[in-house]
Every structure is written in structure tokens, then in C-alpha cells.
Design an enzyme around this catalytic site. Structure first.
Site, PDB file in Angstrom:
ATOM      1  N   ASP A  56       0.821  -1.215   0.000  1.00 40.09           N
ATOM      2  CA  ASP A  56       0.000   0.000   0.000  1.00 40.09           C
ATOM      3  C   ASP A  56       0.858   1.269   0.000  1.00 40.09           C
ATOM      4  OD1 ASP A  56       0.593  -0.856   2.741  1.00 40.09           O
ATOM      5  OD2 ASP A  56      -0.717   0.768   3.418  1.00 40.09           O
ATOM      6  N   ASP A 127       4.334   4.322   8.284  1.00 40.90           N
ATOM      7  CA  ASP A 127       3.506   3.560   9.227  1.00 40.90           C
ATOM      8  C   ASP A 127       4.199   3.406  10.584  1.00 40.90           C
ATOM      9  OD1 ASP A 127       1.697   3.270   7.191  1.00 40.90           O
ATOM     10  OD2 ASP A 127       1.963   1.117   6.935  1.00 40.90           O
TER      11      ASP A 127
HETATM   12 FE    FE Z   1       0.528   1.087   5.337  1.00 39.75          FE
HETATM   13 ZN    ZN Z   2       3.019  -0.700   6.293  1.00 39.91          ZN
END
Ligand code: FE
Ligand code: ZN
Length: 253
Positions: A56, A127
Site C-alpha cells: 500500500d 507507518d
Molecule cells: Fe501502510
Molecule cells: Zn506498512
């Protein structure tokens, strides 16, 4: 300089930095929203920054590079097709078209090679640090992620924090369990609920705000040590232990 969130998938943001006729994108998981924005605004892509290897965050690279064969910066410790400017901790990136210079901060934990990009006033952290929370530990250890977050938390308070996901509301609801009495967090949660009801992002956050509201940056607070110890079922003796218990609790919550 303008920094724009391009929503992708269900809750990702691809951050686009623009200056003059040029743009840089961070973590283009999907090429379509980037290509559309560039076209609609008559911008040329100058470079791509990648924080870690998850799909992603990198899935849009092939289609973007087919249109714009630009330099792609990313973590040396992760094998990512398309990354041709591998980076290590404390490396510098300069993107002349935008007059921008970043310092690389290695932030292992979510993935082992994860890096963040810092330029005074702005942090792109993928993240690792989320508004009110932090990434899951997929490859590293709790101690690694805790140390990574401490490094980010030590940046100047006014630093704007550009996270890669809109996870703020669930994070703040968990934060309420971890630290019930936190007036700053309660006020901010109400503000974020209004923003989301209006379809607007809750990001960017700031380092100063995260220090006030994010339980994962507040592991030395006695109130959080207490709730985390209750959840763990035994006393926790230091901030890294509190962090590990909080992360574990959040996975179950
Ligand atoms: Fe992510
Ligand atoms: Zn990630």
C-alpha cells in the site's frame, strides 16, 4: 510549498509536496490519484520517496515510473523494485526542483528497514508514528519500535507529522482506555470527530500534540503504566515494558 493528502484505498494518504511546477510524492501505493493530481495541476513529478516495502506504499511505482522516470528514494535494507537511490540512517536527500532537503531517520519496528524523512517543520513517517497511535510490529521488536518513536518524539514540537493512514479516531478511542484522564486528548478527539464527519483528514498532526495525546509516546506516565500493568497482569517496570504491553493490548482491543 504546499503539502496535499491524496486519499488512496480505504484509509491511506499519499502525501504530495508541490512547489512551483514540480512535485514529490511519498509512498504512492496507487498511481492513479497521483497521475490525476499532476495532470489537473500541470505539475511535473521530480522524485518519489518510499518509507517501507508494503504494497500500500509502493504499489503505484511501476505505473508512475512509466510516465515519469524519476529518482526513487527508499530504504537500503528493503528490496523494493524501482528504488534506485537507497538510503541509510542520517543520509541526506536533496530535491533541487523543489529546493527541498531531507534527513533520513531509520525507524525500524513496523518493518526492519523502515525510514522516515525529516525536513525542518515536516516529518513523513509512513507507518511508524500515527496520530494517536503507532504502526503494528510486523518485522521488528517492541524495543526497536519504542526506540524509533522516541527518536521521532524528540524532534521539535512544531514539526508537522504526515502519517500514511487515517487511523486517528480508532487510535484516540484506544488512547482513552490507556489513559482515561487526558483533557487535551478528549478535546482533540472531539475535533477529529467533527473533521471526519465533514469528510476531512485529521492529519497532519504535530510532534508536540503527539507528545500530549499519544499513549505510545507517554509510556513514562504513571497513569499509563497502571492501565498497561493491569492489562499485562503483572507490574511493568520501565517505559519499554509499558510500550510492549500497550502494543500487545492494542492488537487485542
Ligand atoms: Fe501502510
Ligand atoms: Zn506498512
Amino acid at each position: 510549498m504546499q503539502i496535499i493528502p491524496l486519499p488512496a484505498f480505504s484509509d491511506n494518504y499519499i502525501w504530495l509536496i508541490r512547489e512551483g511546477r514540480h512535485a514529490v510524492v511519498v509512498d504512492p501505493g496507487d498511481a492513479a490519484p497521483v497521475l490525476e493530481y499532476l495532470q489537473n495541476n500541470a505539475l511535473r513529478l521530480a522524485a518519489v520517496l518510499i518509507t517501507h516495502h508494503h504494497a500500500d506504499h509502493v504499489g503505484g511505482l511501476p505505473a508512475l515510473l512509466a510516465e515519469y522516470p524519476v529518482p526513487v528514494y527508499g530504504p537500503r535494507r528493503e528490496a523494493i523494485a524501482g528504488v534506485d537511490r537507497p538510503l541509510d540512517d542520517r543520509d541526506h536527500v536533496s530535491i533541487e526542483e523543489l529546493g527541498l532537503a531531507f534527513e533520513v531517520i531509520a525507524v525500524p519496528g513496523h518493518t526492519l528497514g523502515h525510514i522516515a524523512y525529516y525536513t525542518p517543520g515536516h516529518l513523513f513517517c509512513g507507518d511508524t508514528l500515527f496520530c494517536g497511535g503507532c504502526g503494528r510490529i510486523f518485522e521488528g521488536t517492541p524495543a526497536q519500535l519504542h526506540a524509533s518513536l522516541e527518536r521521532l518524539a524528540a524532534l521539535p514540537a512544531e514539526t508537522q507529522v504526515y502519517c500514511a493512514h487515517e487511523y486517528t479516531l480508532p487510535n484516540l478511542r484506544f488512547a482513552r482506555l490507556a489513559e482515561p484522564a487526558n483533557a487535551a486528548r478528549e478535546a482533540f478527539l472531539a475535533e477529529c470527530e467533527r473533521l471526519r464527519d465533514a469528510g476531512r483528514p485529521t492529519l497532519p498532526s504535530s510532534v508536540g500534540r503527539e507528545r500530549q495525546i499519544n499513549p505510545f509516546l507517554r509510556c513514562s506516565e504513571p497513569a499509563i503504566r497502571t492501565t498497561a500493568s493491569e492489562q499485562a497482569g503483572h507490574p511493568l517496570n520501565n517505559a519499554p515494558e509499558v510500550f510492549a504491553a500497550l502494543r500487545e493490548w492494542k492488537n487485542r482491543a
